[in-house]
Design a protein around this motif. Sequence first.
Motif, PDB file in Angstrom:
ATOM      1  N   ARG A 101       0.827  -1.198   0.000  1.00 46.57           N
ATOM      2  CA  ARG A 101       0.000   0.000   0.000  1.00 46.57           C
ATOM      3  C   ARG A 101       0.868   1.256   0.000  1.00 46.57           C
ATOM      4  O   ARG A 101       2.046   1.201   0.368  1.00 46.57           O
ATOM      5  N   ASN A 103       1.038   3.554   2.012  1.00 44.81           N
ATOM      6  CA  ASN A 103       1.602   3.844   3.337  1.00 44.81           C
ATOM      7  C   ASN A 103       2.697   2.861   3.727  1.00 44.81           C
ATOM      8  O   ASN A 103       3.214   2.914   4.844  1.00 44.81           O
ATOM      9  N   LEU A 105       2.437  -0.465   4.044  1.00 49.29           N
ATOM     10  CA  LEU A 105       1.970  -1.764   4.535  1.00 49.29           C
ATOM     11  C   LEU A 105       2.111  -2.823   3.449  1.00 49.29           C
ATOM     12  O   LEU A 105       1.695  -2.608   2.311  1.00 49.29           O
ATOM     13  N   VAL A 407      -0.105  -9.057   7.472  1.00 46.73           N
ATOM     14  CA  VAL A 407       0.236  -7.666   7.193  1.00 46.73           C
ATOM     15  C   VAL A 407       1.514  -7.288   7.930  1.00 46.73           C
ATOM     16  O   VAL A 407       1.584  -7.404   9.158  1.00 46.73           O
ATOM     17  N   HIS A 408       2.514  -6.855   7.189  1.00 47.58           N
ATOM     18  CA  HIS A 408       3.770  -6.397   7.780  1.00 47.58           C
ATOM     19  C   HIS A 408       3.827  -4.879   7.736  1.00 47.58           C
ATOM     20  O   HIS A 408       3.640  -4.279   6.674  1.00 47.58           O
ATOM     21  N   GLY A 409       4.099  -4.283   8.879  1.00 50.56           N
ATOM     22  CA  GLY A 409       4.186  -2.826   8.941  1.00 50.56           C
ATOM     23  C   GLY A 409       5.466  -2.382   9.613  1.00 50.56           C
ATOM     24  O   GLY A 409       6.316  -3.194  10.000  1.00 50.56           O
ATOM     25  N   SER A 410       5.609  -1.088   9.739  1.00 51.90           N
ATOM     26  CA  SER A 410       6.748  -0.501  10.450  1.00 51.90           C
ATOM     27  C   SER A 410       6.221   0.635  11.325  1.00 51.90           C
ATOM     28  O   SER A 410       6.730   1.728  11.319  1.00 51.90           O
ATOM     29  N   GLY A 411       5.108   0.342  12.002  1.00 45.64           N
ATOM     30  CA  GLY A 411       4.517   1.330  12.899  1.00 45.64           C
ATOM     31  C   GLY A 411       3.357   2.105  12.308  1.00 45.64           C
ATOM     32  O   GLY A 411       2.915   3.098  12.882  1.00 45.64           O
ATOM     33  N   GLN A 412       2.817   1.656  11.166  1.00 48.75           N
ATOM     34  CA  GLN A 412       1.727   2.405  10.527  1.00 48.75           C
ATOM     35  C   GLN A 412       0.494   2.504  11.430  1.00 48.75           C
ATOM     36  O   GLN A 412       0.106   1.527  12.066  1.00 48.75           O
ATOM     37  N   ILE A 413      -0.096   3.676  11.451  1.00 47.34           N
ATOM     38  CA  ILE A 413      -1.374   3.878  12.132  1.00 47.34           C
ATOM     39  C   ILE A 413      -2.334   4.527  11.157  1.00 47.34           C
ATOM     40  O   ILE A 413      -1.926   5.112  10.147  1.00 47.34           O
ATOM     41  N   ARG A 414      -3.633   4.365  11.441  1.00 53.67           N
ATOM     42  CA  ARG A 414      -4.631   4.878  10.498  1.00 53.67           C
ATOM     43  C   ARG A 414      -4.973   6.325  10.826  1.00 53.67           C
ATOM     44  O   ARG A 414      -5.197   6.671  11.978  1.00 53.67           O
ATOM     45  N   ARG A 415      -5.047   7.136   9.797  1.00 52.93           N
ATOM     46  CA  ARG A 415      -5.334   8.573   9.987  1.00 52.93           C
ATOM     47  C   ARG A 415      -6.828   8.810   9.874  1.00 52.93           C
ATOM     48  O   ARG A 415      -7.514   8.176   9.109  1.00 52.93           O
TER      49      ARG A 415
END
Lengths: 415, 415
Positions: A101, A103, A105, A407-415
């Motif tokens: 994505r 962002n 993700l 889902v692999h992230g690096s600290g993503q949060i939803r706005r």
Amino acid sequence: MSEVREKAAKAKEAARRMNRVTTEQKNEALRLMADRLVAESSAILEANAIDLVNGRQNGTSESLLDRLALNDKRIGAIAEGLRQIIDLPDPTGRLLDETQRPNGLLIRKYSVPLGTIGIVYEARPNVTVDAAGLCLKSGNAVVLRGGSAALESNKAIVRIMHEALAQSSLPADCIQLIESSDRASVDEMLKLNGLIDVIIPRGGRSLIQNVIQNSTVPVIETGEGICHTYLDEEADPVQAEAIVINAKVQRPSVCNSLETLLVHESYAEKFLPALANKLKELGVELRGCDRSRALVAGMEAATEEDWRTEYNDLILSVKVVGGLDEALDHIAKYGTLHSECIVTANAERAERFLLEVDAAAVYHNASTRFTDGFEFGYGAEIGISTQKLHARGPMGLPALTSTKFVVHGSGQIRR
Amino acid sequence: MSEVREKAAKAKEAARRMNRVTTEQKNEALRLMADRLVAESSAILEANAIDLVNGRQNGTSESLLDRLALNDKRIGAIAEGLRQIIDLPDPTGRLLDETQRPNGLLIRKYSVPLGTIGIVYEARPNVTVDAAGLCLKSGNAVVLRGGSAALESNKAIVRIMHEALAQSSLPADCIQLIESSDRASVDEMLKLNGLIDVIIPRGGRSLIQNVIQNSTVPVIETGEGICHTYLDEEADPVQAEAIVINAKVQRPSVCNSLETLLVHESYAEKFLPALANKLKELGVELRGCDRSRALVAGMEAATEEDWRTEYNDLILSVKVVGGLDEALDHIAKYGTLHSECIVTANAERAERFLLEVDAAAVYHNASTRFTDGFEFGYGAEIGISTQKLHARGPMGLPALTSTKFVVHGSGQIRR
């Protein structure tokens, strides 16, 4: 805790561990199971003999006793079935979709085991092994509830499979056999949401309908087949005859065999009498609408009930129709969404039939008898789904899987 | 014939005709519907005003009235939602698989509409349009049964959609609204096997559980989410804080929000007090296990019931665990298979978590709030499936399709 709940809970625990086993470990377990079933066949035959004696005392029909009876050859075939499952590709752990994505993700979709599968079936010991093998290969735990007339056979078979699993890397609890012959044990299974993930009924109409009516656990409906073949006005008579005879006579007891023949009026006038004679010579009892009875001598009248009946026998209901629309209406009203066929040289009407008929498999100029996992090239099947969710038609190993988004992230949060 | 059965039968007839409509015809119908909803918004608002007056008289809560209330802006957004569906690819008619067998049979597998979809939902008029639009685009007929508090709004909306369909190539009967506000009308819908192919409940826990407990028609379970986030001993504290706060606070009323925080004991000792303070400052009520209460002053004790509760509110239950295994056991026991997260810099433990947790979506270092059709890049969704059959996670248009095997032969019969 009841037997059913306790065993389902054990199966669920085992299912969690099954997420960690490798394809090789599953195949090794299947091999051990196959070997041990053959090595211990005398123990199975002893148990089976008890079931057969009990069955005869209870007045069980010869055809049911035949399905229940085992011998060395049948045990060999059952073990061979397990070995064939080894050769099938592992349906789990496949990457089905991957997207990154904006962002950052990374979203991957994998095939995963369903979890715990409940199988409700009749007094057929071969299903005990077959279903267990397919569930294990797809990484699932299985709770088996077979017909009580096969209980001793099933207990012997499951004991042997447990001994084989004890030598493998798989948790032995991934196969559970419900031994209570109480009908209530089935009803209890059907309500174990949270412990059992899916119920698959395998058997006749009443068994399947009982599961559908009473299960709160999701069900994969299988098997019922009121299959039609429609002979269009442009049907090739040689093809039509071969297809109708094959679909009705080759193995009438199975779900993909022909139950109702629909015939265009102009085709019927020319060819129905000869076709009816051929069928009668092959031992088929015909039950017809008024128009077909006017063309064919000595045909019983078909009742409303006939159109709704899966004979699974050498009986065929016959209806003369005015055209494709009437055939489509009849199939929409009486079909069970299994397999439906049109025989015609007319491409346009064939296309309409294939598009508009709602069924797991629709055929143009071929016998409905082909609706089968092996015939479709998918290998062993757990059944033929006649519902529309999840899997439709012959269900192989992929039908015993679900999916999971990882889902692999690096600290993503939803706005 | 009852209202429910009559309308479901009409929907089934319409579904047969839907097999013949093109993507362009479906898009044209959606466009006409969107235009007409905006053009006739005053009629919708008049009907909505009646519902709101009735709701106030019946003591309906303000939050439910807010979901029920429409205005020009909301109607505009609803129409815009329909226009977005136009831009989504048609999920039907896709060739999914093709194989030619040695006997010459050509077997193709296509995506096809499910048929007739029953939607049971609460008093939210936007769902009436949204669900109808998604079902139509995927070639299905739909039977809508919304909460009775929105009945006048729904009647106006469906009348307008029917007028739009009358100008289109689609059968107007492909949208049916059940007007009976009797609870029995829902129960009747749930038993219409043969007329309705699948039931999708959209709403709170009691609505969904009622459907699961009573439906004999296959159900796609949606929505319930007791989501966990596990802070591993190697969690980055800055990431962890941002993810926990986002998952709990950004929109607590939705199913992918955080309900239970699991914290490794060594992480908890260092960082839980500060994190708890931040959450409290943001208005979050904390309920904890004994170990977390020993670390954080003024925390209520969490009961067994708390672990089982989807708060959908600014409440968070907190549990300190000894390690990954305890976290996995807790999630296996209390999770609803929705969305689960681990925050850690340790790749090995992340991998175990992602593999062993059974859920529609598992996250490594990202907020569970991303479990959503738009956030995953799939566009509009009909709901988030928390069951394992058919579709799992955010369900877009492909989840509203089934498959069909189309077999072309030249007279093949089975040997």
